[in-house]
Motif scaffolding. Structure first.
Motif, PDB file in Angstrom:
ATOM      1  N   LEU A 281      19.441  31.826   3.332  1.00 52.41           N
ATOM      2  CA  LEU A 281      20.561  32.563   3.925  1.00 52.41           C
ATOM      3  C   LEU A 281      20.049  33.380   5.108  1.00 52.41           C
ATOM      4  CD1 LEU A 281      22.395  34.001   0.776  1.00 52.41           C
ATOM      5  CD2 LEU A 281      23.126  32.103   2.191  1.00 52.41           C
ATOM      6  N   ALA A 282      20.748  33.285   6.225  1.00 54.53           N
ATOM      7  CA  ALA A 282      20.447  34.113   7.399  1.00 54.53           C
ATOM      8  C   ALA A 282      21.788  34.585   7.956  1.00 54.53           C
ATOM      9  CB  ALA A 282      19.666  33.326   8.438  1.00 54.53           C
ATOM     10  N   MET A 283      22.265  35.709   7.451  1.00 54.08           N
ATOM     11  CA  MET A 283      23.595  36.212   7.792  1.00 54.08           C
ATOM     12  C   MET A 283      23.466  37.414   8.723  1.00 54.08           C
ATOM     13  SD  MET A 283      25.049  34.005   5.856  1.00 54.08           S
ATOM     14  CE  MET A 283      26.757  34.474   5.899  1.00 54.08           C
ATOM     15  N   GLU A 284      24.035  37.281   9.916  1.00 52.76           N
ATOM     16  CA  GLU A 284      23.980  38.346  10.935  1.00 52.76           C
ATOM     17  C   GLU A 284      22.534  38.797  11.182  1.00 52.76           C
ATOM     18  OE1 GLU A 284      26.120  39.508   8.018  1.00 52.76           O
ATOM     19  OE2 GLU A 284      27.430  37.937   8.743  1.00 52.76           O
ATOM     20  N   VAL A 285      21.642  37.842  11.341  1.00 51.51           N
ATOM     21  CA  VAL A 285      20.218  38.141  11.525  1.00 51.51           C
ATOM     22  C   VAL A 285      19.707  37.671  12.873  1.00 51.51           C
ATOM     23  CG1 VAL A 285      17.889  37.618  10.692  1.00 51.51           C
ATOM     24  CG2 VAL A 285      19.696  38.156   9.060  1.00 51.51           C
ATOM     25  N   ILE A 286      20.039  36.438  13.250  1.00 54.90           N
ATOM     26  CA  ILE A 286      19.381  35.853  14.417  1.00 54.90           C
ATOM     27  C   ILE A 286      19.843  36.473  15.727  1.00 54.90           C
ATOM     28  CG2 ILE A 286      19.015  33.667  13.218  1.00 54.90           C
ATOM     29  CD1 ILE A 286      21.281  32.484  14.908  1.00 54.90           C
ATOM     30  N   ASP A 287      20.945  37.224  15.725  1.00 59.54           N
ATOM     31  CA  ASP A 287      21.367  37.860  16.987  1.00 59.54           C
ATOM     32  C   ASP A 287      20.357  38.901  17.447  1.00 59.54           C
ATOM     33  OD1 ASP A 287      22.240  39.303  14.697  1.00 59.54           O
ATOM     34  OD2 ASP A 287      23.464  40.575  15.959  1.00 59.54           O
ATOM     35  N   ASN A 288      19.596  39.462  16.530  1.00 61.21           N
ATOM     36  CA  ASN A 288      18.554  40.424  16.899  1.00 61.21           C
ATOM     37  C   ASN A 288      17.173  39.787  17.036  1.00 61.21           C
ATOM     38  OD1 ASN A 288      20.395  42.797  15.150  1.00 61.21           O
ATOM     39  ND2 ASN A 288      19.712  43.177  17.233  1.00 61.21           N
ATOM     40  N   PHE A 289      17.110  38.459  17.001  1.00 63.65           N
ATOM     41  CA  PHE A 289      15.835  37.791  17.260  1.00 63.65           C
ATOM     42  C   PHE A 289      15.502  37.920  18.740  1.00 63.65           C
ATOM     43  CE2 PHE A 289      15.336  34.475  13.616  1.00 63.65           C
ATOM     44  CZ  PHE A 289      15.281  35.527  12.710  1.00 63.65           C
ATOM     45  N   ALA A 290      14.248  38.211  19.024  1.00 63.17           N
ATOM     46  CA  ALA A 290      13.823  38.406  20.407  1.00 63.17           C
ATOM     47  C   ALA A 290      13.905  37.103  21.192  1.00 63.17           C
ATOM     48  CB  ALA A 290      12.401  38.950  20.443  1.00 63.17           C
ATOM     49  N   HIS A 291      14.286  37.235  22.453  1.00 69.82           N
ATOM     50  CA  HIS A 291      14.359  36.120  23.390  1.00 69.82           C
ATOM     51  C   HIS A 291      13.347  36.338  24.515  1.00 69.82           C
ATOM     52  CE1 HIS A 291      17.998  35.312  21.224  1.00 69.82           C
ATOM     53  NE2 HIS A 291      18.467  34.431  22.089  1.00 69.82           N
ATOM     54  N   ASP A 292      12.952  35.259  25.126  1.00 70.96           N
ATOM     55  CA  ASP A 292      12.191  35.348  26.367  1.00 70.96           C
ATOM     56  C   ASP A 292      13.139  35.185  27.546  1.00 70.96           C
ATOM     57  OD1 ASP A 292       9.197  35.681  26.211  1.00 70.96           O
ATOM     58  OD2 ASP A 292       9.499  34.172  24.654  1.00 70.96           O
ATOM     59  N   MET A 293      12.703  35.649  28.712  1.00 69.10           N
ATOM     60  CA  MET A 293      13.503  35.500  29.916  1.00 69.10           C
ATOM     61  C   MET A 293      12.760  34.623  30.909  1.00 69.10           C
ATOM     62  SD  MET A 293      15.277  38.398  32.338  1.00 69.10           S
ATOM     63  CE  MET A 293      14.017  38.572  33.574  1.00 69.10           C
ATOM     64  N   ILE A 294      13.460  33.649  31.453  1.00 70.72           N
ATOM     65  CA  ILE A 294      12.871  32.798  32.485  1.00 70.72           C
ATOM     66  C   ILE A 294      13.818  32.739  33.684  1.00 70.72           C
ATOM     67  CG2 ILE A 294      11.595  31.366  30.845  1.00 70.72           C
ATOM     68  CD1 ILE A 294      13.707  29.189  31.278  1.00 70.72           C
ATOM     69  N   ARG A 295      13.238  32.472  34.837  1.00 77.19           N
ATOM     70  CA  ARG A 295      14.004  32.207  36.056  1.00 77.19           C
ATOM     71  C   ARG A 295      13.325  31.046  36.769  1.00 77.19           C
ATOM     72  NH1 ARG A 295      15.342  37.902  38.972  1.00 77.19           N
ATOM     73  NH2 ARG A 295      16.870  36.570  40.040  1.00 77.19           N
ATOM     74  N   TYR A 296      14.106  30.336  37.574  1.00 74.13           N
ATOM     75  CA  TYR A 296      13.587  29.165  38.268  1.00 74.13           C
ATOM     76  C   TYR A 296      13.389  29.467  39.749  1.00 74.13           C
ATOM     77  CZ  TYR A 296      14.451  26.211  34.197  1.00 74.13           C
ATOM     78  OH  TYR A 296      14.415  25.654  32.947  1.00 74.13           O
ATOM     79  N   ASP A 297      12.251  29.026  40.284  1.00 71.47           N
ATOM     80  CA  ASP A 297      12.019  29.078  41.723  1.00 71.47           C
ATOM     81  C   ASP A 297      12.970  28.070  42.371  1.00 71.47           C
ATOM     82  OD1 ASP A 297      11.077  28.636  44.346  1.00 71.47           O
ATOM     83  OD2 ASP A 297       9.051  29.248  43.775  1.00 71.47           O
ATOM     84  N   LEU A 298      13.873  28.537  43.215  1.00 73.49           N
ATOM     85  CA  LEU A 298      14.905  27.662  43.769  1.00 73.49           C
ATOM     86  C   LEU A 298      14.393  26.753  44.871  1.00 73.49           C
ATOM     87  CD1 LEU A 298      18.051  29.968  43.756  1.00 73.49           C
ATOM     88  CD2 LEU A 298      17.400  28.155  42.156  1.00 73.49           C
ATOM     89  N   LYS A 299      13.129  26.855  45.217  1.00 70.56           N
ATOM     90  CA  LYS A 299      12.549  25.900  46.165  1.00 70.56           C
ATOM     91  C   LYS A 299      11.865  24.748  45.443  1.00 70.56           C
ATOM     92  CE  LYS A 299      11.907  28.970  50.123  1.00 70.56           C
ATOM     93  NZ  LYS A 299      10.959  29.494  51.140  1.00 70.56           N
TER      94      LYS A 299
END
Length: 547
Positions: A281-299
């Motif tokens: 059971l994972a109820m209302e848990v994964i919303d607080n899981f940490a995410h990484d942030m990425i961005r793309y070089d547009l060239k």
């Protein structure tokens, strides 16, 4: 002042707010005022003159925002990039937020939310609890009266102090609709158990992040009253990261249900293998899981990972480097295999000439919009594959949230200040005072989950049922006798038979809306109001289930 809490040196691209139903008590309080993220911030108050002790203190840079239109301080950028790289595990030993370091975005979020000394959940968050009382839904006129009743329960927590962030109180459907919400989960699980495993296997449940222990209590109370033969074979495990909640859960459940075992550990550090069939059971848990942030070089369309830096003043900034983190690289590779496109317009990805023309336009950005990727969620799926090879997952959380900060799959970042919920526009906020929570794309999650389970390690550690010692024919391979396999079922695990003795695969997981799932398993008449409204169905319309 609140402005001193939102330390930032960038303007990067705001928990969960159910349908017409706020997360925090402040919006439910009759005396509270609605907040608006579009209001202009209050101007800073005049600072008092510095004393002699303050003469050597570094200059104040609160609310400094860098701009691409201004000259870049190359020396400052080089200094930030030279800081020591740390992670959330290392920072657990710190008693206060570190300085002169850099870290991945997921480590920044984990440290802000879960650090045992200054994190949001150990020090600030309080889960709304109606104690031993429940709402008498059948006596309430309509949803307005229900919200007024909830507001009165919140008032029991008292008003916030006016010189800093207030108590961070948030609610879950488990608490609002107990015991009926928990009973619906129990019916779902026990129906699967009775169909597939009873009486040859025990009923084994693992709950990740059990909060106040209310869901476990409701499930076990239902089993004891309605399925005593199943209750006698039940083993209920709680995996809880919060020390305070561990104590609360043990106190609440130990005497009532001896079959409960509470383990104080992060699910990401789980090492014990469960060879038996089990339910997770994972109820209302994964919303607080940490995410990484990425961005793309547009060239070049090269992905770049974001690193959060903290300088000697305690100010925050973002720098971007080529992908070197194995987990980020693994997630991006998996996304490519699943044909999940990145947040770049298809025309720009398909036409290099158009991309070059776009990047050469005056004032054109050199990086794409920030994207928050669920790397910790991928870690969870791998943990389930490796340590719970015969599990069935029941997961619920938010599929969309309002007031998110700019960016793809971006979080809501908010706190409570002077009895008012305050969303902000950046993830770079003071440690421990802000909730940071993300939406989940459930269709993509389902694809990731099924692909991860299909990888070879999924079969590791599986054991045969008591019916057989070894599944002889399956030793030749699952497809030995037939090349046909239904598309809605997983491949059977070689060497393992079902409780019926047939080598069939598990049904693949499906995505349900909140209303669809509860319409199947809940006693809806128990939460219906006099007006005919049913808050358990009509609230939380931005929630989905994976099962």
């Amino acid at each position: 002042m609140l402005l001193a809490l939102t330390t930032t040196a960038t303007r990067p691209s705001c928990r969960r707010i159910p349908h017409n139903f706020p997360r925090f008590a402040s919006k439910l309080s009759p005396n509270s005022k609605p907040s608006s993220s579009s209001k202009k911030p209050r101007p800073r108050l005049a600072q008092p003159e510095k004393t002699e002790a303050d003469q050597d203190a570094p200059p104040d840079r609160w609310n400094y925002n860098s701009s691409s239109l201004l000259e870049v301080d190359t020396k400052s950028q080089e200094q930030l990039a030279s800081y020591r790289l740390v992670d959330a595990n290392e920072l657990e030993k710190c008693t206060k937020p570190p300085r002169e370091v850099k870290m991945l975005m997921r480590d920044w979020i984990e440290d802000s939310l879960y650090n045992p000394n200054y994190g949001y959940f150990p020090k600030q968050a309080v889960i709304f609890d109606t104690q031993n009382t429940t709402f008498d839904f059948e006596s309430l006129r309509n949803s307005i009266e229900f919200q007024e009743e909830v507001s009165s329960r919140y008032a029991a927590y008292g008003a916030d102090k006016h010189y800093g962030p207030g108590r961070q109180i948030w609610h879950t459907p488990t608490e609002l609709f107990k015991p009926w919400y928990g009973i619906a989960m129990a019916k779902c699980l026990v129906s699967e158990y009775l169909l597939k495993y009873f009486p040859y296997e025990d009923f084994v449940i693992y709950e990740i992040g059990a909060g106040n222990g209310t869901l476990a209590m409701n499930i076990l109370d239902y089993l004891r009253s309605n399925h005593p033969e199943v209750y006698d074979r039940t083993r209920y495990h709680i995996i809880e990261i919060s020390e305070n909640l561990v104590e609360l859960q043990r106190k609440k459940l130990a005497s009532a249900h001896p079959c409960v075992k509470v383990v104080h550990k992060s699910i990401f550090r789980w090492e014990k293998k469960e060879p038996a069939p089990c339910f997770v059971l994972a109820m209302e848990v994964i919303d607080n899981f940490a995410h990484d942030m990425i961005r793309y070089d547009l060239k070049t369309l090269e992905p770049l990972q974001a690193l959060v830096t903290i300088d000697d003043r305690g100010d925050f900034d973002l720098i971007y480097t080529p992908i070197t983190d194995p987990l980020i690289a693994s997630f991006l590779k998996l996304r490519t295999r699943l044909a999940h496109p990145p947040p770049i317009p298809r025309l720009l990805r398909a036409a290099p000439a158009l991309l070059r023309a776009y990047s050469n336009l005056p004032f054109a950005p050199n990086l794409s919009t920030a994207e928050y990727i669920p790397t910790r969620l991928l870690s969870l799926l791998r943990t389930l594959r490796n340590h719970f090879p015969r599990h069935r997952l029941l997961l619920s959380d938010f599929s969309s949230i309002p007031d998110a900060i700019p960016g793809r799959n971006a979080p809501v970042v908010q706190t409570r200040f002077q009895n008012t919920t305050v969303p902000v526009t950046t993830v770079l906020v003071a440690h421990g005072y802000f909730d940071i929570f993300f939406p989940t794309d459930f269709e993509r999650l389902r694809d990731m989950y099924e692909y991860t389970l299909a990888e070879p390690a999924a079969a590791a550690g599986a054991r045969p049922t008591p019916l057989t010692g070894r599944a002889g024919p399956l030793a030749l391979g699952a497809d030995y006798f037939s090349s046909y396999h239904p598309s809605n079922r997983r491949r059977p695990v070689d060497g393992v038979l079902s409780a019926s003795g047939l080598p069939v695969g598990e049904r693949k997981s499906s995505v349900f809306t909140h209303a669809q799932f509860l319409s199947t398993y809940a006693d809806l008449h128990r939460t219906r109001l006099k007006s005919g409204e049913n808050p358990m169905l009509e609230f939380y319309q931005n929630v989905k289930f994976l099962f």
